[in-house]
Scaffold this motif. Sequence first.
Motif, mmCIF file in Angstrom:
data_model
loop_
_atom_site.group_PDB
_atom_site.id
_atom_site.type_symbol
_atom_site.label_atom_id
_atom_site.label_comp_id
_atom_site.label_asym_id
_atom_site.label_seq_id
_atom_site.Cartn_x
_atom_site.Cartn_y
_atom_site.Cartn_z
ATOM 1 N N ALA A 160 0.825 -1.216 0.000
ATOM 2 C CA ALA A 160 0.000 0.000 0.000
ATOM 3 C C ALA A 160 0.858 1.264 0.000
ATOM 4 C CB ALA A 160 -0.935 -0.019 1.211
ATOM 5 N N MET A 161 2.107 1.117 0.437
ATOM 6 C CA MET A 161 3.057 2.257 0.415
ATOM 7 C C MET A 161 3.801 2.322 -0.916
ATOM 8 S SD MET A 161 5.340 1.995 3.822
ATOM 9 C CE MET A 161 4.979 2.924 5.288
ATOM 10 N N LEU A 195 12.882 8.802 10.735
ATOM 11 C CA LEU A 195 12.303 8.706 12.090
ATOM 12 C C LEU A 195 10.813 8.398 12.012
ATOM 13 C CD1 LEU A 195 14.160 11.721 13.712
ATOM 14 C CD2 LEU A 195 14.343 9.364 14.503
ATOM 15 N N GLY A 196 10.107 9.120 11.140
ATOM 16 C CA GLY A 196 8.664 8.905 11.000
ATOM 17 C C GLY A 196 8.363 7.521 10.452
ATOM 18 N N PHE A 197 9.160 7.090 9.484
ATOM 19 C CA PHE A 197 8.966 5.773 8.865
ATOM 20 C C PHE A 197 9.179 4.666 9.894
ATOM 21 C CE2 PHE A 197 10.422 1.994 6.684
ATOM 22 C CZ PHE A 197 9.570 1.894 5.592
ATOM 23 N N ASN A 202 7.013 0.365 13.075
ATOM 24 C CA ASN A 202 7.082 -0.270 14.406
ATOM 25 C C ASN A 202 5.699 -0.529 15.002
ATOM 26 O OD1 ASN A 202 9.832 -0.607 14.724
ATOM 27 N ND2 ASN A 202 10.142 1.360 15.750
ATOM 28 N N GLN A 203 4.691 0.208 14.540
ATOM 29 C CA GLN A 203 3.329 0.055 15.102
ATOM 30 C C GLN A 203 2.592 -1.142 14.520
ATOM 31 O OE1 GLN A 203 2.407 2.230 17.450
ATOM 32 N NE2 GLN A 203 4.277 3.395 17.098
ATOM 33 N N TRP A 204 3.064 -1.685 13.423
ATOM 34 C CA TRP A 204 2.304 -2.721 12.722
ATOM 35 C C TRP A 204 2.405 -4.044 13.481
ATOM 36 C CZ3 TRP A 204 4.394 -1.907 7.037
ATOM 37 C CH2 TRP A 204 3.997 -0.642 6.590
ATOM 38 N N PRO A 205 1.273 -4.644 13.810
ATOM 39 C CA PRO A 205 1.315 -5.920 14.521
ATOM 40 C C PRO A 205 2.092 -6.967 13.727
ATOM 41 C CG PRO A 205 -0.900 -5.003 14.564
ATOM 42 C CD PRO A 205 -0.102 -4.154 13.612
ATOM 43 N N THR A 209 11.140 -6.031 14.028
ATOM 44 C CA THR A 209 12.087 -4.915 13.876
ATOM 45 C C THR A 209 12.132 -4.501 12.418
ATOM 46 O OG1 THR A 209 13.491 -5.790 15.633
ATOM 47 C CG2 THR A 209 14.517 -4.210 14.164
ATOM 48 N N VAL A 210 12.116 -3.197 12.191
ATOM 49 C CA VAL A 210 12.310 -2.672 10.836
ATOM 50 C C VAL A 210 13.778 -2.236 10.715
ATOM 51 C CG1 VAL A 210 11.407 -0.390 11.535
ATOM 52 C CG2 VAL A 210 11.518 -0.991 9.120
ATOM 53 N N GLY A 211 14.356 -2.499 9.546
ATOM 54 C CA GLY A 211 15.789 -2.269 9.373
ATOM 55 C C GLY A 211 16.207 -0.828 9.176
#
Length: 234
Positions: A160-161, A195-197, A202-205, A209-211
């Motif tokens: 979706a992004m 930072l926003g990304f 990080n909020q997605w169930p 960890t996002v790289g």
Amino acid sequence: MTQAQNPAPAVLSQDDLKTLVGQAALKYVVPGEIVGVGTGSTVNKFIDALASMKDQIKGAVSSSVASTERLQALGITVFDCNDVAELSVYIDGADEVDPKGYLIKGGGAALTREKIVAAQSRQFVCIADESKLVKTLGKFPLPVEVIPMAINRVTRQFEAMGGTVVVRLKDGAPLVTDNGQYILDVTGLHIVDPLGFESQVNQWPGVVTVGVFAFQKAQVCLIGAAGGVKTLTF
Ligand code: 5RP
């Protein structure tokens, strides 16, 4: 960002550049202390160099099984992260480094433990060759460690992004991380607000960890280049 440069021979292979920055990182290791150690081919050069001062340090906290095995094989004591309150320095590589010291990491699938050890350290010294420098993060496929039952859901969120997602494979099956999870590699992203990304993903169930390392960015980056080791400070 400030820069300093040391001289070096003109013709250097990428492997030579990794050796140079691995050795250059030794000056950030504090005698008598425990050092945080990342993962990857550049860090392997650092670990090999660290063996020369193994009697001057207490040991290391490691970010992967692979690094732990290499450290121990060289006679360096590896401490459990939970037994160490704070580290003065964390030395690790990166897949991309932007002009503010924000990073993409996880090419070696160790991003979760890397982020934990980085967060536990007062200073993150990134070691990389100049091919890792970018203006904007996102050309390197972004690694994301995900709990297997959330793979399709998280894939749809990246699509979706505008991203394209593949599950990282090893020997034809999903690669399983040191933490028992899978890695998604996401291409087609242009990460203008690291930072926003990082906060958003990080909020997605199901995302472990996002790289993107924006909250745990590098304070110093030692860049191996044809002219020698450049020191970038952020
Ligand atoms: C491992 C990492 C590595 O630091 C990153 O992939 C760079 O590796 P290399 O030094 O082999 O290029 O994040 O998860």
